[in-house]
Design an enzyme around this catalytic site. Sequence first.
Site, PDB file in Angstrom:
ATOM      1  CB  THR A 163      -0.856   0.040   1.050  1.00 58.52           C
ATOM      2  OG1 THR A 163      -1.679  -1.062   1.194  1.00 58.52           O
ATOM      3  CG2 THR A 163      -2.030   0.905   1.443  1.00 58.52           C
ATOM      4  CG  PHE A 191     -15.475  -3.726   8.260  1.00 55.67           C
ATOM      5  CD1 PHE A 191     -14.142  -3.410   8.870  1.00 55.67           C
ATOM      6  CD2 PHE A 191     -15.922  -4.580   7.642  1.00 55.67           C
ATOM      7  CE1 PHE A 191     -13.210  -4.292   7.936  1.00 55.67           C
ATOM      8  CE2 PHE A 191     -14.312  -5.197   7.320  1.00 55.67           C
ATOM      9  CZ  PHE A 191     -13.175  -4.980   7.673  1.00 55.67           C
ATOM     10  CG  LEU A 192     -22.248  -1.584  10.906  1.00 51.35           C
ATOM     11  CD1 LEU A 192     -23.477  -1.634  10.440  1.00 51.35           C
ATOM     12  CD2 LEU A 192     -21.650  -0.540  11.197  1.00 51.35           C
ATOM     13  CG  HIS A 193     -19.132  -6.960  14.405  1.00 51.86           C
ATOM     14  ND1 HIS A 193     -20.813  -7.041  14.219  1.00 51.86           N
ATOM     15  CD2 HIS A 193     -18.282  -6.831  13.007  1.00 51.86           C
ATOM     16  CE1 HIS A 193     -20.701  -7.773  13.471  1.00 51.86           C
ATOM     17  NE2 HIS A 193     -19.351  -8.076  12.497  1.00 51.86           N
ATOM     18  N   GLY A 230     -15.841  -2.441  19.329  1.00 52.62           N
ATOM     19  CA  GLY A 230     -14.600  -3.231  20.237  1.00 52.62           C
ATOM     20  C   GLY A 230     -13.548  -1.969  20.161  1.00 52.62           C
ATOM     21  CB  CYS A 275      -3.723  -2.071   6.686  1.00 59.31           C
ATOM     22  SG  CYS A 275      -2.896  -3.100   5.872  1.00 59.31           S
ATOM     23  CE  LYS A 282      -8.540 -10.393  10.930  1.00 58.98           C
ATOM     24  NZ  LYS A 282      -8.640  -9.720   9.304  1.00 58.98           N
TER      25      LYS A 282
HETATM   26  P1  NAD Z   1       5.610  -7.652   6.644  1.00 57.30           P
HETATM   27  O1  NAD Z   1       6.473  -6.648   7.914  1.00 57.30           O
HETATM   28  O2  NAD Z   1       4.741  -8.983   6.925  1.00 57.30           O
HETATM   29  O3  NAD Z   1       6.179  -8.361   5.723  1.00 57.30           O
HETATM   30  C1  NAD Z   1       7.464  -7.633   4.957  1.00 57.30           C
HETATM   31  C2  NAD Z   1       8.098  -8.767   4.022  1.00 57.30           C
HETATM   32  O4  NAD Z   1       9.862  -7.530   2.906  1.00 57.30           O
HETATM   33  C3  NAD Z   1       9.347  -8.479   5.736  1.00 57.30           C
HETATM   34  O5  NAD Z   1       9.424 -10.617   5.337  1.00 57.30           O
HETATM   35  C4  NAD Z   1      10.683  -7.824   4.671  1.00 57.30           C
HETATM   36  O6  NAD Z   1      11.797  -9.203   5.774  1.00 57.30           O
HETATM   37  C5  NAD Z   1      10.280  -7.890   3.784  1.00 57.30           C
HETATM   38  N1  NAD Z   1      11.464  -6.963   3.262  1.00 57.30           N
HETATM   39  C6  NAD Z   1      12.086  -5.466   3.006  1.00 57.30           C
HETATM   40  N2  NAD Z   1      12.691  -5.244   2.786  1.00 57.30           N
HETATM   41  C7  NAD Z   1      13.268  -5.451   2.095  1.00 57.30           C
HETATM   42  C8  NAD Z   1      14.151  -5.685   1.378  1.00 57.30           C
HETATM   43  N3  NAD Z   1      14.486  -4.839   0.230  1.00 57.30           N
HETATM   44  N4  NAD Z   1      13.728  -7.204  -0.169  1.00 57.30           N
HETATM   45  C9  NAD Z   1      13.614  -7.834  -0.019  1.00 57.30           C
HETATM   46  N5  NAD Z   1      12.207  -7.864   1.331  1.00 57.30           N
HETATM   47  C10 NAD Z   1      12.462  -7.509   2.045  1.00 57.30           C
HETATM   48  O7  NAD Z   1       4.337  -6.359   5.536  1.00 57.30           O
HETATM   49  P2  NAD Z   1       2.943  -7.125   5.634  1.00 57.30           P
HETATM   50  O8  NAD Z   1       2.085  -7.192   6.651  1.00 57.30           O
HETATM   51  O9  NAD Z   1       2.872  -8.162   4.429  1.00 57.30           O
HETATM   52  O10 NAD Z   1       2.897  -5.816   4.386  1.00 57.30           O
HETATM   53  C11 NAD Z   1       3.512  -5.542   3.003  1.00 57.30           C
HETATM   54  C12 NAD Z   1       2.560  -4.269   2.374  1.00 57.30           C
HETATM   55  O11 NAD Z   1       1.228  -4.687   1.997  1.00 57.30           O
HETATM   56  C13 NAD Z   1       2.182  -2.718   3.162  1.00 57.30           C
HETATM   57  O12 NAD Z   1       2.337  -1.541   2.375  1.00 57.30           O
HETATM   58  C14 NAD Z   1       0.576  -3.306   3.899  1.00 57.30           C
HETATM   59  O13 NAD Z   1       0.062  -1.849   4.239  1.00 57.30           O
HETATM   60  C15 NAD Z   1      -0.350  -3.527   2.344  1.00 57.30           C
HETATM   61  N6  NAD Z   1      -0.565  -4.740   3.194  1.00 57.30           N
HETATM   62  C16 NAD Z   1      -0.925  -5.299   3.925  1.00 57.30           C
HETATM   63  C17 NAD Z   1      -2.202  -6.544   4.807  1.00 57.30           C
HETATM   64  C18 NAD Z   1      -2.237  -7.131   5.971  1.00 57.30           C
HETATM   65  O14 NAD Z   1      -2.990  -7.718   6.091  1.00 57.30           O
HETATM   66  N7  NAD Z   1      -0.641  -7.564   6.576  1.00 57.30           N
HETATM   67  C19 NAD Z   1      -3.092  -5.913   3.485  1.00 57.30           C
HETATM   68  C20 NAD Z   1      -3.163  -5.124   2.579  1.00 57.30           C
HETATM   69  C21 NAD Z   1      -1.727  -4.542   2.188  1.00 57.30           C
END
Ligand code: NAD
Length: 434
Positions: free
Chosen positions: A122, A253-255, A257, A264, A325
């Site tokens: 994101t 999303f109407l719960h 908490g 995120c 969650k």
């Molecule tokens: P995370 O922290 O779980 O994972 C990120 C990974 O990237 C880590 O394993 C880290 O070691 C790796 N990394 C960092 N720098 C690196 C590099 N230079 N080369 C290779 N690997 C590298 O993050 P996440 O929760 O998976 O989120 C990732 C993105 O997705 C964010 O932008 C987040 O906002 C978005 N997002 C997350 C969710 C969610 O539910 N977690 C949902 C939708 C979107």
Amino acid sequence: MKNITIIGTGYVGLVTGVGLSEFGNKVICADIDNDKILKLKAGEIPIYEPGLDEIIKRNVQNNRLLFTSDISSSIKNSEVIIIAVGTPQSDSGEADMQYVYSVVNEIKENLNGYKVICTKSTVPIGTGKKITNILKNNFKENSDFNYVSNPEFLREGSAVKDFLWPDRIIIGTSSLIAYEVMCDVYRPLYINKSPINHTSVETAEMIKYASNSFLALKISYINEIANLCELVGADVHDVASEMGKDGRISGKFLHPGPGFGGSCFPKDLESLSFISDEHGVQMDTLTAAITANRKQKKQMCNKLEKLVTTGIKDKVIAVLGLSFKANTDDIRESSSIDMINFILSMGGNVRAYDPIANKSMSRLFSNISYFKNVYEAIKKADALVVMTEWNEFIDIDLNKVYELMDKKFIFDMRNILDKNDERLGKFNYFGLGN
Ligand code: NAD
């Protein structure tokens, strides 16, 4: 079907890699965290996500899924590069883009023929343009690369299902060729009838922020309604469920908490707020959602203090649920962190239990006790606080709880206990908004 590299093997990158291999693509999941890669190679799953282990095993066996820390080679050997590294919040509220740009540099150094460069992280609106410009310094758009924004909407806890059966796929790109490539990547979704929608890069980037902010706003709204319900004698459970029957509103999303958390919503709202400020646009609803959430977390702590009438100092409080969650081990921005900090600051003692997240929380708090089940955690507790809506808390044996606890305060921040259950009558029971 395509050869794909996902850079960043976290909650999103791993599920994306596994999901795309399940669609028939050949996928390399790459990460700089060598320990994580070694674990994955050894068949260990570094995160808790229901259903993930099974499909990882299947796709590794079918040679469609590989794990590596050799990012350069994986870029060279793939047609599609998906960036899925973290974009955490920086001190100013802005998204910290250092991980994304470090990956972009790595891509720049290893681009060897036409590739689609796609961002799933994101990222602030305008990032796609910046990445394209960086690559254009050394390469030709359309012949060497095209850029795609493909935001991810999965929810931790149901990520596998969300990825394999999404409501929609957004492909933001100015290139028809890249759009076709991405359609190929997601080909099996045509069969599932998930719509694949083509937008501009900026629109795709905005869809992600606008969606998360709207969902967070809904949570803050129902939390405020719940707080008012308590004072006017209404029941938020009935209010929310009747509101949700209106198709224009929907019950999701109407719960109420303890305030939203996770990796995120909090950071994405702050980031959108930063972007709107940069453009001189005052987004009052967004600011309200952020402020209401901060207040909610504080208010829940204050409420606990009020409920435990003789004060929290030297009291034993059992905190049930540590992840932000249910069905995840992710504790990032979890309201439980605020609650534990509060109890400790008031001189109370915490006995904690989470079905999965004890280990994650123990890295943050080494000064509280962790237990292997609910009943051990509540032994001799003065109060019990339900912070996360894990299913196993719904079926808790209230007679046993009564016997084990010292004082009998239950604060159910997720309204998961049945308030009509007569066994609850023996407790000082408090839910939200009733
Ligand atoms: P995370 O922290 O779980 O994972 C990120 C990974 O990237 C880590 O394993 C880290 O070691 C790796 N990394 C960092 N720098 C690196 C590099 N230079 N080369 C290779 N690997 C590298 O993050 P996440 O929760 O998976 O989120 C990732 C993105 O997705 C964010 O932008 C987040 O906002 C978005 N997002 C997350 C969710 C969610 O539910 N977690 C949902 C939708 C979107």
